[in-house]
Design a protein around this motif. Structure first.
Motif, PDB file in Angstrom:
ATOM      1  N   PHE A 192       0.867  -1.186   0.000  1.00 52.75           N
ATOM      2  CA  PHE A 192       0.000   0.000   0.000  1.00 52.75           C
ATOM      3  C   PHE A 192       0.900   1.232   0.000  1.00 52.75           C
ATOM      4  CE2 PHE A 192       0.938  -0.726   4.452  1.00 52.75           C
ATOM      5  CZ  PHE A 192       1.108   0.552   4.977  1.00 52.75           C
ATOM      6  N   TRP A 193       0.330   2.382  -0.289  1.00 51.73           N
ATOM      7  CA  TRP A 193       1.110   3.622  -0.298  1.00 51.73           C
ATOM      8  C   TRP A 193       1.086   4.257   1.088  1.00 51.73           C
ATOM      9  CZ3 TRP A 193       4.257   3.458  -4.005  1.00 51.73           C
ATOM     10  CH2 TRP A 193       3.890   3.060  -5.298  1.00 51.73           C
ATOM     11  N   GLU A 194       2.272   4.382   1.683  1.00 48.76           N
ATOM     12  CA  GLU A 194       2.400   5.095   2.957  1.00 48.76           C
ATOM     13  C   GLU A 194       2.111   6.580   2.762  1.00 48.76           C
ATOM     14  OE1 GLU A 194       3.101   4.091   6.019  1.00 48.76           O
ATOM     15  OE2 GLU A 194       4.325   2.276   5.973  1.00 48.76           O
ATOM     16  N   ARG A 195       2.543   7.120   1.637  1.00 48.28           N
ATOM     17  CA  ARG A 195       2.262   8.494   1.268  1.00 48.28           C
ATOM     18  C   ARG A 195       2.146   8.552  -0.253  1.00 48.28           C
ATOM     19  NH1 ARG A 195       7.361  11.023   0.201  1.00 48.28           N
ATOM     20  NH2 ARG A 195       9.148   9.830   0.981  1.00 48.28           N
ATOM     21  N   PRO A 196       1.543   9.616  -0.782  1.00 49.75           N
ATOM     22  CA  PRO A 196       1.264   9.644  -2.225  1.00 49.75           C
ATOM     23  C   PRO A 196       2.530   9.468  -3.064  1.00 49.75           C
ATOM     24  CG  PRO A 196       0.041  11.371  -1.111  1.00 49.75           C
ATOM     25  CD  PRO A 196       0.976  10.792  -0.084  1.00 49.75           C
ATOM     26  N   PRO A 197       2.504   8.545  -4.008  1.00 51.64           N
ATOM     27  CA  PRO A 197       3.654   8.311  -4.880  1.00 51.64           C
ATOM     28  C   PRO A 197       3.655   9.285  -6.057  1.00 51.64           C
ATOM     29  CG  PRO A 197       1.922   6.791  -5.442  1.00 51.64           C
ATOM     30  CD  PRO A 197       1.399   7.604  -4.292  1.00 51.64           C
ATOM     31  N   THR A 198       4.775   9.361  -6.739  1.00 49.35           N
ATOM     32  CA  THR A 198       4.826  10.107  -7.982  1.00 49.35           C
ATOM     33  C   THR A 198       4.093   9.308  -9.062  1.00 49.35           C
ATOM     34  OG1 THR A 198       6.872   9.057  -8.712  1.00 49.35           O
ATOM     35  CG2 THR A 198       7.077  11.052  -7.354  1.00 49.35           C
ATOM     36  N   ARG A 241      17.857  -1.880  -6.527  1.00 43.98           N
ATOM     37  CA  ARG A 241      18.289  -0.988  -5.442  1.00 43.98           C
ATOM     38  C   ARG A 241      18.029   0.472  -5.793  1.00 43.98           C
ATOM     39  NH1 ARG A 241      24.449  -1.251  -3.883  1.00 43.98           N
ATOM     40  NH2 ARG A 241      24.562   0.076  -5.742  1.00 43.98           N
ATOM     41  N   ASP A 242      18.236   0.842  -7.040  1.00 46.05           N
ATOM     42  CA  ASP A 242      18.003   2.216  -7.460  1.00 46.05           C
ATOM     43  C   ASP A 242      16.519   2.572  -7.346  1.00 46.05           C
ATOM     44  OD1 ASP A 242      19.216   4.655  -8.702  1.00 46.05           O
ATOM     45  OD2 ASP A 242      17.726   4.207 -10.246  1.00 46.05           O
ATOM     46  N   LEU A 243      15.644   1.648  -7.764  1.00 47.39           N
ATOM     47  CA  LEU A 243      14.205   1.882  -7.657  1.00 47.39           C
ATOM     48  C   LEU A 243      13.786   2.006  -6.195  1.00 47.39           C
ATOM     49  CD1 LEU A 243      11.432   2.094  -9.045  1.00 47.39           C
ATOM     50  CD2 LEU A 243      11.306  -0.411  -8.952  1.00 47.39           C
ATOM     51  N   TRP A 244      14.381   1.212  -5.334  1.00 48.41           N
ATOM     52  CA  TRP A 244      14.064   1.245  -3.899  1.00 48.41           C
ATOM     53  C   TRP A 244      14.569   2.541  -3.262  1.00 48.41           C
ATOM     54  CZ3 TRP A 244      18.116  -0.808  -0.195  1.00 48.41           C
ATOM     55  CH2 TRP A 244      17.750  -0.586   1.132  1.00 48.41           C
ATOM     56  N   LEU A 245      15.875   2.798  -3.353  1.00 50.04           N
ATOM     57  CA  LEU A 245      16.459   3.932  -2.643  1.00 50.04           C
ATOM     58  C   LEU A 245      16.010   5.277  -3.199  1.00 50.04           C
ATOM     59  CD1 LEU A 245      20.140   2.718  -2.071  1.00 50.04           C
ATOM     60  CD2 LEU A 245      18.291   2.846  -0.395  1.00 50.04           C
ATOM     61  N   ARG A 246      15.818   5.362  -4.490  1.00 50.69           N
ATOM     62  CA  ARG A 246      15.446   6.630  -5.118  1.00 50.69           C
ATOM     63  C   ARG A 246      13.961   6.734  -5.454  1.00 50.69           C
ATOM     64  NH1 ARG A 246      20.728   5.596  -6.878  1.00 50.69           N
ATOM     65  NH2 ARG A 246      22.115   7.390  -6.568  1.00 50.69           N
ATOM     66  N   GLY A 247      13.215   5.673  -5.113  1.00 52.24           N
ATOM     67  CA  GLY A 247      11.810   5.669  -5.484  1.00 52.24           C
ATOM     68  C   GLY A 247      10.874   5.362  -4.342  1.00 52.24           C
ATOM     69  N   TYR A 248      10.786   4.090  -3.919  1.00 49.31           N
ATOM     70  CA  TYR A 248       9.696   3.714  -3.025  1.00 49.31           C
ATOM     71  C   TYR A 248      10.091   3.560  -1.561  1.00 49.31           C
ATOM     72  CZ  TYR A 248      11.284  -1.206  -3.649  1.00 49.31           C
ATOM     73  OH  TYR A 248      12.004  -2.370  -3.704  1.00 49.31           O
ATOM     74  N   ARG A 249      11.362   3.794  -1.206  1.00 45.96           N
ATOM     75  CA  ARG A 249      11.729   3.685   0.211  1.00 45.96           C
ATOM     76  C   ARG A 249      10.992   4.741   1.027  1.00 45.96           C
ATOM     77  NH1 ARG A 249      15.501   5.528   4.130  1.00 45.96           N
ATOM     78  NH2 ARG A 249      16.042   3.849   5.601  1.00 45.96           N
ATOM     79  N   GLY A 250      10.241   4.298   2.034  1.00 46.96           N
ATOM     80  CA  GLY A 250       9.463   5.196   2.855  1.00 46.96           C
ATOM     81  C   GLY A 250       8.158   5.644   2.221  1.00 46.96           C
ATOM     82  N   VAL A 251       7.903   5.208   1.004  1.00 51.51           N
ATOM     83  CA  VAL A 251       6.672   5.565   0.291  1.00 51.51           C
ATOM     84  C   VAL A 251       5.749   4.355   0.176  1.00 51.51           C
ATOM     85  CG1 VAL A 251       5.718   6.484  -1.857  1.00 51.51           C
ATOM     86  CG2 VAL A 251       7.925   7.316  -1.020  1.00 51.51           C
ATOM     87  N   LEU A 252       6.330   3.193  -0.141  1.00 52.39           N
ATOM     88  CA  LEU A 252       5.555   1.964  -0.271  1.00 52.39           C
ATOM     89  C   LEU A 252       5.540   1.230   1.060  1.00 52.39           C
ATOM     90  CD1 LEU A 252       4.070   0.176  -2.412  1.00 52.39           C
ATOM     91  CD2 LEU A 252       6.224  -1.087  -2.637  1.00 52.39           C
ATOM     92  N   GLY A 253       4.362   0.846   1.497  1.00 53.79           N
ATOM     93  CA  GLY A 253       4.222   0.077   2.728  1.00 53.79           C
ATOM     94  C   GLY A 253       3.805  -1.354   2.434  1.00 53.79           C
ATOM     95  N   GLU A 261      15.295  -5.406   1.758  1.00 52.97           N
ATOM     96  CA  GLU A 261      15.871  -4.894   0.509  1.00 52.97           C
ATOM     97  C   GLU A 261      17.396  -5.023   0.484  1.00 52.97           C
ATOM     98  OE1 GLU A 261      14.100  -4.366  -1.907  1.00 52.97           O
ATOM     99  OE2 GLU A 261      12.183  -3.512  -1.335  1.00 52.97           O
ATOM    100  N   TRP A 262      18.066  -4.746   1.592  1.00 50.29           N
ATOM    101  CA  TRP A 262      19.527  -4.930   1.611  1.00 50.29           C
ATOM    102  C   TRP A 262      19.883  -6.404   1.434  1.00 50.29           C
ATOM    103  CZ3 TRP A 262      22.085  -1.004   0.346  1.00 50.29           C
ATOM    104  CH2 TRP A 262      21.878   0.266   0.875  1.00 50.29           C
ATOM    105  N   SER A 263      19.054  -7.301   2.000  1.00 52.61           N
ATOM    106  CA  SER A 263      19.304  -8.736   1.806  1.00 52.61           C
ATOM    107  C   SER A 263      19.087  -9.115   0.346  1.00 52.61           C
ATOM    108  CB  SER A 263      18.367  -9.563   2.702  1.00 52.61           C
ATOM    109  OG  SER A 263      18.674  -9.389   4.065  1.00 52.61           O
ATOM    110  N   TRP A 264      17.991  -8.645  -0.237  1.00 54.80           N
ATOM    111  CA  TRP A 264      17.635  -8.979  -1.619  1.00 54.80           C
ATOM    112  C   TRP A 264      18.746  -8.562  -2.572  1.00 54.80           C
ATOM    113  CZ3 TRP A 264      16.518  -8.002  -6.659  1.00 54.80           C
ATOM    114  CH2 TRP A 264      15.483  -8.710  -7.280  1.00 54.80           C
ATOM    115  N   THR A 265      19.145  -7.304  -2.485  1.00 52.95           N
ATOM    116  CA  THR A 265      20.153  -6.790  -3.421  1.00 52.95           C
ATOM    117  C   THR A 265      21.553  -7.271  -3.053  1.00 52.95           C
ATOM    118  OG1 THR A 265      20.316  -4.726  -2.136  1.00 52.95           O
ATOM    119  CG2 THR A 265      18.774  -4.770  -3.979  1.00 52.95           C
ATOM    120  N   GLY A 266      21.836  -7.329  -1.756  1.00 53.62           N
ATOM    121  CA  GLY A 266      23.175  -7.739  -1.328  1.00 53.62           C
ATOM    122  C   GLY A 266      23.483  -9.187  -1.629  1.00 53.62           C
TER     123      GLY A 266
END
Length: 242
Positions: A143-149, A221-233, A191-196
Motif C-alpha cells: 500500500f502507499w504510505e504516502r502519495p507516490p509520484t 536498489r536504485d528503484l528502492w532507494l530513489r523511489g519507493y523507500r518510505g513511500v511503499l508500505g 531490501e539490503w538482503s535482496w540486493t546484497g
C-alpha cells in the motif's frame, strides 16, 4: 538465467519473501491459533518459510505450498528436509489460480502474491473458496504510505493507502482480526538482503550470469532507494470469513 532463478537467489538470506521479520512472522502465526491437525495452504509460497514455521508451531499440522517457480520450490524442499518437515509439506508446481483441493483449510496464506489472482479483491474472492467455515486467511499486500509520484505508480502499480486496503479486504466478506504493518527497518533488512545477496552471488559467479545478477540488483536498489523507500508500505492482514 530467468527471473525466477534470480529471485530465488535474491531470497537465499531472507527466505521470508516479504518485509517481515522472523519475530513478527511468528507473532502473526501465533495469532492465528491453529488447531491440532490444522491444514495450511500457502499460495505463491516461494521458499515456503511461512508454512514451514507454521508446521514447527503446530507439530500435527500439514501444509500445501503452491508456486510457479521450480527454483523456489526446490529451496522450499531443501528447507523442509533440513528441518525434518518434509513429510508434512506438499509442494505443487502450478499457478495459484489453477490450484484445487478436495478439502478446505484452517489457514490460507498469500503474502505478497496477490498478483497471481489479479489484485487484492480477486485474491480474497479466490481464498474464500479454500477456507473452512471459521477459518482464517493471512494476506500480505503493498500500500502507499504516502502519495507516490505518477512515475512510481506506473512502475510499481496502482495500490491504495492503508485504510483503503483494509476497506477492500473487508468489502469482500472478511473481518480483520489482527494485522502487522511492516516497519522501515523490516523493509531495509529485506531490501539490503535482496540486493546484497545477488551482489555477493554475482562476485562468486563471474561471467554472463553474474553480470545479469549485478544488473538486476543495481536496478532494484536504485528503484528502492530513489523511489519507493518510505513511500511503499506492506501490511499483513489476518482475516476471518464473515
Amino acid at each position: 538465467m530467468d527471473r525466477q532463478q534470480l529471485s530465488a537467489i535474491a531470497h537465499l538470506d531472507h527466505p521470508i519473501a516479504a518485509p517481515v521479520s522472523p519475530a513478527n512472522l511468528d507473532r502473526l502465526l501465533r495469532r492465528a491459533a491453529l488447531p491440532e491437525g490444522a491444514r495450511v495452504l500457502d499460495l505463491g509460497c516461494g521458499e515456503a518459510e511461512w508454512s514451514l514455521r507454521a508446521l514447527e508451531l503446530v507439530p500435527s499440522a500439514t501444509a500445501d505450498g503452491v508456486d510457479i517457480s521450480p527454483h523456489a520450490l526446490a529451496s522450499a524442499g531443501r528447507g523442509a528436509a533440513a528441518r525434518g518437515l518434509s513429510g508434512r509439506l506438499s509442494l505443487h508446481l502450478t499457478p495459484a489460480g489453477e490450484f484445487s483441493a478436495p478439502e478446505p483449510y484452517d489457514l490460507v496464506l498469500c503474502l505478497g502474491a496477490t498478483h497471481a489472482f489479479g489484485d487484492l479483491g480477486d485474491t480474497l474472492n479466490a481464498v474464500a473458496g479454500f477456507v473452512r467455515p471459521g477459518g482464517l486467511a493471512l494476506v500480505g499486500e503493498a500500500f502507499w504510505e504516502r502519495p507516490p509520484t505518477p512515475e512510481l505508480t506506473e512502475t510499481i502499480g496502482d495500490y491504495s493507502d492503508l485504510p483503503g486496503t483494509v476497506d477492500t479486504a473487508e468489502s469482500k466478506g472478511w473481518l480483520t482480526v489482527y494485522a502487522h504493518t511492516s516497519t522501515l527497518p523490516e523493509w531495509d533488512d529485506y531490501e539490503w538482503s535482496w540486493t546484497g545477496t545477488l551482489n555477493r552471488w554475482a562476485t562468486d559467479h563471474p561471467g554472463p550470469d553474474g553480470d545479469q545478477a549485478l544488473a538486476l540488483a543495481r536496478e532494484h536498489r536504485d528503484l528502492w532507494l530513489r523511489g519507493y523507500r518510505g513511500v511503499l508500505g506492506f501490511v499483513s492482514l489476518l482475516l476471518r470469513r464473515v
